[in-house]
Structures are given as C-alpha cells and as structure tokens.
Design a protein around this motif. Structure first.
Motif, PDB file in Angstrom:
ATOM      1  N   GLY A   1       3.095  -3.537 -40.224  1.00 37.55           N
ATOM      2  CA  GLY A   1       2.208  -4.296 -41.299  1.00 37.55           C
ATOM      3  C   GLY A   1       1.022  -3.653 -41.646  1.00 37.55           C
ATOM      4  O   GLY A   1       0.270  -3.982 -42.462  1.00 37.55           O
ATOM      5  N   ASP A   2       0.847  -2.467 -40.838  1.00 35.28           N
ATOM      6  CA  ASP A   2      -0.514  -1.727 -41.288  1.00 35.28           C
ATOM      7  C   ASP A   2      -0.405  -0.952 -42.484  1.00 35.28           C
ATOM      8  O   ASP A   2       0.679  -0.602 -42.938  1.00 35.28           O
ATOM      9  N   ALA A   3      -1.495  -0.767 -42.850  1.00 35.86           N
ATOM     10  CA  ALA A   3      -1.545   0.058 -44.207  1.00 35.86           C
ATOM     11  C   ALA A   3      -1.866   1.747 -43.524  1.00 35.86           C
ATOM     12  O   ALA A   3      -3.057   1.889 -42.920  1.00 35.86           O
ATOM     13  N   PHE A   4      -1.092   2.608 -43.942  1.00 37.16           N
ATOM     14  CA  PHE A   4      -1.499   4.239 -43.292  1.00 37.16           C
ATOM     15  C   PHE A   4      -2.199   4.704 -44.520  1.00 37.16           C
ATOM     16  O   PHE A   4      -1.986   4.877 -45.472  1.00 37.16           O
ATOM     17  N   VAL A   5      -3.461   5.231 -43.982  1.00 39.33           N
ATOM     18  CA  VAL A   5      -4.429   5.839 -44.880  1.00 39.33           C
ATOM     19  C   VAL A   5      -4.145   7.297 -44.707  1.00 39.33           C
ATOM     20  O   VAL A   5      -4.699   8.078 -43.521  1.00 39.33           O
ATOM     21  N   ALA A   6      -3.449   8.357 -45.692  1.00 34.74           N
ATOM     22  CA  ALA A   6      -3.258   9.590 -45.556  1.00 34.74           C
ATOM     23  C   ALA A   6      -4.189  10.340 -46.308  1.00 34.74           C
ATOM     24  O   ALA A   6      -4.280  10.573 -47.348  1.00 34.74           O
ATOM     25  N   ILE A   7      -5.314  10.818 -45.516  1.00 32.09           N
ATOM     26  CA  ILE A   7      -6.282  11.526 -45.942  1.00 32.09           C
ATOM     27  C   ILE A   7      -6.185  13.316 -45.709  1.00 32.09           C
ATOM     28  O   ILE A   7      -5.543  13.558 -44.814  1.00 32.09           O
TER      29      ILE A   7
ATOM     30  N   ALA B   1      -4.009  19.195 -40.583  1.00 25.73           N
ATOM     31  CA  ALA B   1      -3.143  18.891 -41.480  1.00 25.73           C
ATOM     32  C   ALA B   1      -3.391  17.565 -42.451  1.00 25.73           C
ATOM     33  O   ALA B   1      -4.229  16.949 -41.789  1.00 25.73           O
ATOM     34  N   HIS B   2      -2.753  17.659 -43.439  1.00 30.92           N
ATOM     35  CA  HIS B   2      -3.171  16.416 -44.360  1.00 30.92           C
ATOM     36  C   HIS B   2      -2.144  15.310 -43.793  1.00 30.92           C
ATOM     37  O   HIS B   2      -0.916  15.218 -43.326  1.00 30.92           O
ATOM     38  N   GLY B   3      -2.798  14.024 -44.061  1.00 27.77           N
ATOM     39  CA  GLY B   3      -2.085  12.850 -43.393  1.00 27.77           C
ATOM     40  C   GLY B   3      -0.581  12.542 -44.331  1.00 27.77           C
ATOM     41  O   GLY B   3       0.124  11.973 -43.669  1.00 27.77           O
ATOM     42  N   LEU B   4      -0.484  13.163 -45.328  1.00 29.54           N
ATOM     43  CA  LEU B   4       0.724  12.916 -46.150  1.00 29.54           C
ATOM     44  C   LEU B   4       1.943  13.605 -45.372  1.00 29.54           C
ATOM     45  O   LEU B   4       3.026  13.265 -45.584  1.00 29.54           O
ATOM     46  N   ASN B   5       1.441  14.562 -44.298  1.00 29.83           N
ATOM     47  CA  ASN B   5       2.541  15.140 -43.776  1.00 29.83           C
ATOM     48  C   ASN B   5       2.998  14.093 -42.518  1.00 29.83           C
ATOM     49  O   ASN B   5       4.141  14.479 -41.885  1.00 29.83           O
ATOM     50  N   PHE B   6       2.611  12.889 -42.249  1.00 26.42           N
ATOM     51  CA  PHE B   6       2.852  12.224 -41.320  1.00 26.42           C
ATOM     52  C   PHE B   6       3.307  10.761 -41.869  1.00 26.42           C
ATOM     53  O   PHE B   6       3.890   9.989 -41.070  1.00 26.42           O
ATOM     54  N   VAL B   7       3.763  10.842 -43.070  1.00 27.50           N
ATOM     55  CA  VAL B   7       4.123   9.367 -44.020  1.00 27.50           C
ATOM     56  C   VAL B   7       5.430   9.131 -43.362  1.00 27.50           C
ATOM     57  O   VAL B   7       5.657   7.792 -43.191  1.00 27.50           O
ATOM     58  N   ALA B   8       6.311  10.016 -42.781  1.00 24.30           N
ATOM     59  CA  ALA B   8       7.848   9.463 -42.374  1.00 24.30           C
ATOM     60  C   ALA B   8       7.537   8.916 -41.291  1.00 24.30           C
ATOM     61  O   ALA B   8       8.055   8.019 -41.054  1.00 24.30           O
TER      62      ALA B   8
END
Length: 72
Positions: free
Chosen positions: A36-42, A52-59
């Motif tokens: 239920g959390d929103a992941f903030v990829a910055i 590392a950019h947070g987009l690397n951890f989306v999966a």
C-alpha cells in the motif's frame, strides 16, 4: 495506526492521478516498502550514501507491495 489516504489529496494539482488510488505511506527506501505504500524513486542527493537512482529499485518496491511509484 494504519491510515490510508487518497494520492490525489497529496497531489491535487497533478493531472493523471487516479482519484481512487489510496496509499498508506510514502517511502524512499525500497527495502522498507510495505503493501500500500507509495515508493518515491528519486535521484541521489548530495549526502546520499548511494549513487543509484531510485528507479533502479522499482521492481523490488513493486514486489514488496508498493501501490504506486512516484519519480522525478
């Protein structure tokens, strides 16, 4: 206490935010995402221990149950 909030309440001026999407928290660390959390990829910040950019951890965030991904 588990309080859920509609994402549109946090981002009222952002077009394309589904009006019924609820989140239970905002998280920047994919290792602590709860369902239920929103992941903030910055991107990395000046004092960040990681480059590392947070987009690397989306999966990883999605696998942990993130309800949405916010990114810059």
């Amino acid at each position: 206490m588990n309080r859920r909030m509609r994402l549109i309440e946090l981002l009222p001026d952002v077009a394309c935010v589904p009006s019924d999407l609820e989140i239970s928290g905002l998280v920047q660390d994919s290792r602590v995402v709860a369902p239920g959390d929103a992941f903030v990829a910055i991107g990395p910040t000046l004092n960040s221990p990681s480059s590392a950019h947070g987009l690397n951890f989306v999966a990883q965030a999605k696998a942990a149950g993130a309800s949405t991904i916010l990114f810059e």
